[in-house]
Write a protein that holds these residues in place. Sequence first.
Motif, PDB file in Angstrom:
ATOM      1  N   LYS A   1      10.074   4.519 -54.892  1.00  0.00           N
ATOM      2  CA  LYS A   1       9.533   3.131 -54.382  1.00  0.00           C
ATOM      3  C   LYS A   1      10.033   2.052 -55.521  1.00  0.00           C
ATOM      4  O   LYS A   1      10.430   0.956 -55.354  1.00  0.00           O
ATOM      5  CB  LYS A   1       7.930   3.249 -54.617  1.00  0.00           C
ATOM      6  CG  LYS A   1       7.370   2.035 -54.139  1.00  0.00           C
ATOM      7  CD  LYS A   1       7.649   1.569 -52.808  1.00  0.00           C
ATOM      8  CE  LYS A   1       6.967   0.178 -52.443  1.00  0.00           C
ATOM      9  NZ  LYS A   1       7.663  -0.346 -51.013  1.00  0.00           N
TER      10      LYS A   1
ATOM     11  N   SER B   1      11.242   1.672 -48.682  1.00  0.00           N
ATOM     12  CA  SER B   1       9.996   1.321 -48.036  1.00  0.00           C
ATOM     13  C   SER B   1       9.201   2.531 -48.059  1.00  0.00           C
ATOM     14  O   SER B   1       9.590   3.657 -48.301  1.00  0.00           O
ATOM     15  CB  SER B   1      10.135   0.810 -46.717  1.00  0.00           C
ATOM     16  OG  SER B   1      10.603   1.702 -45.826  1.00  0.00           O
ATOM     17  N   TYR B   2       7.896   2.453 -47.652  1.00  0.00           N
ATOM     18  CA  TYR B   2       6.919   3.668 -47.393  1.00  0.00           C
ATOM     19  C   TYR B   2       7.559   4.501 -46.302  1.00  0.00           C
ATOM     20  O   TYR B   2       7.435   5.854 -46.615  1.00  0.00           O
ATOM     21  CB  TYR B   2       5.644   3.143 -47.357  1.00  0.00           C
ATOM     22  CG  TYR B   2       4.734   2.518 -48.429  1.00  0.00           C
ATOM     23  CD1 TYR B   2       4.610   3.533 -49.387  1.00  0.00           C
ATOM     24  CD2 TYR B   2       4.536   1.448 -48.380  1.00  0.00           C
ATOM     25  CE1 TYR B   2       4.107   2.927 -50.795  1.00  0.00           C
ATOM     26  CE2 TYR B   2       3.551   0.806 -49.422  1.00  0.00           C
ATOM     27  CZ  TYR B   2       3.467   1.513 -50.642  1.00  0.00           C
ATOM     28  OH  TYR B   2       3.101   0.886 -51.857  1.00  0.00           O
TER      29      TYR B   2
ATOM     30  N   SER C   1       0.963   7.474 -44.385  1.00  0.00           N
ATOM     31  CA  SER C   1      -0.098   7.326 -45.291  1.00  0.00           C
ATOM     32  C   SER C   1      -0.184   8.297 -46.672  1.00  0.00           C
ATOM     33  O   SER C   1      -0.738   7.952 -47.478  1.00  0.00           O
ATOM     34  CB  SER C   1      -1.337   7.515 -44.537  1.00  0.00           C
ATOM     35  OG  SER C   1      -1.356   8.873 -43.873  1.00  0.00           O
TER      36      SER C   1
ATOM     37  N   GLU D   1       1.884   6.674 -49.259  1.00  0.00           N
ATOM     38  CA  GLU D   1       1.059   5.597 -49.930  1.00  0.00           C
ATOM     39  C   GLU D   1       0.110   6.244 -50.874  1.00  0.00           C
ATOM     40  O   GLU D   1      -0.273   5.690 -52.035  1.00  0.00           O
ATOM     41  CB  GLU D   1       0.337   4.583 -49.053  1.00  0.00           C
ATOM     42  CG  GLU D   1       1.153   3.789 -47.861  1.00  0.00           C
ATOM     43  CD  GLU D   1       0.656   3.093 -46.896  1.00  0.00           C
ATOM     44  OE1 GLU D   1      -0.666   3.643 -46.424  1.00  0.00           O
ATOM     45  OE2 GLU D   1       1.085   2.421 -46.249  1.00  0.00           O
ATOM     46  N   SER D   2      -0.444   7.302 -50.333  1.00  0.00           N
ATOM     47  CA  SER D   2      -1.611   8.294 -51.266  1.00  0.00           C
ATOM     48  C   SER D   2      -0.944   8.560 -52.613  1.00  0.00           C
ATOM     49  O   SER D   2      -1.581   8.469 -53.577  1.00  0.00           O
ATOM     50  CB  SER D   2      -2.545   9.046 -50.277  1.00  0.00           C
ATOM     51  OG  SER D   2      -3.137  10.000 -51.287  1.00  0.00           O
TER      52      SER D   2
ATOM     53  N   PHE E   1      -0.232   5.777 -54.769  1.00  0.00           N
ATOM     54  CA  PHE E   1      -1.230   5.342 -55.492  1.00  0.00           C
ATOM     55  C   PHE E   1      -1.799   6.197 -56.509  1.00  0.00           C
ATOM     56  O   PHE E   1      -2.177   5.705 -57.790  1.00  0.00           O
ATOM     57  CB  PHE E   1      -2.457   5.055 -54.379  1.00  0.00           C
ATOM     58  CG  PHE E   1      -3.717   4.597 -55.170  1.00  0.00           C
ATOM     59  CD1 PHE E   1      -4.092   3.261 -55.381  1.00  0.00           C
ATOM     60  CD2 PHE E   1      -4.776   5.570 -55.188  1.00  0.00           C
ATOM     61  CE1 PHE E   1      -5.098   2.797 -55.872  1.00  0.00           C
ATOM     62  CE2 PHE E   1      -5.970   5.228 -55.721  1.00  0.00           C
ATOM     63  CZ  PHE E   1      -6.221   3.878 -56.200  1.00  0.00           C
TER      64      PHE E   1
END
Length: 196
Positions: free
Chosen positions: A156, A162-163, A175, A178-179, A182
């Motif tokens: 990233k 991109s995700y 998802s 993303e987790s 994060f």
Amino acid sequence: MGLTRDTTDEDLVDRARQGSQAAFNELVDRHTVAVYRMALGITGAHHEAEDIVQETFLKVFKNLDRFSSSKAQFKTWLLTIARNESINLFHALKRKAARFLGEPDYETEQSASVNGHLSTLLKNPEALLSDQQEFRRVDLAMKSLPERQRTALQLKSQEGLSYAEIAEIMGSSVSSVESLIFRARQKLLETLQSGS
């Protein structure tokens, strides 16, 4: 028609499939840094990262016919191969390292030393020392992250993917990526704050 920076990766793949060595060389030139960064991020070793770059492009060359632009972008496909090569070597290195725990990476220290002397000539020694210490702190914090978090964050932040592209490379859901990112950022921040 000649090769330009505007020629897409997919066009280069098509030309390489038809035997154009120049097209394949352009793909290598465009993506060597990204493959190297990923390999270094996973293995933590410069020499091994260089080996992975060679192995990755060799595998890409042998498997160009398997690439399908309808399934993935070339860079995504390439970095998936690079990640798999890196993980395979990383596991082999971990087994090897178990026998040699605690030995410093002499090559990295020597390289840092030479670069440090050159930089000292160019800028304030106090600023140089501060920069080097900060780089080491961030590098150590990155290395402390679990491999999947480190890889996702690297793709990233350093590669600007991109995700969805990262999810494809890592064989995961968006998802989940993303987790991972994060949690990686959170842990990185906590590690850096606790060390200051």
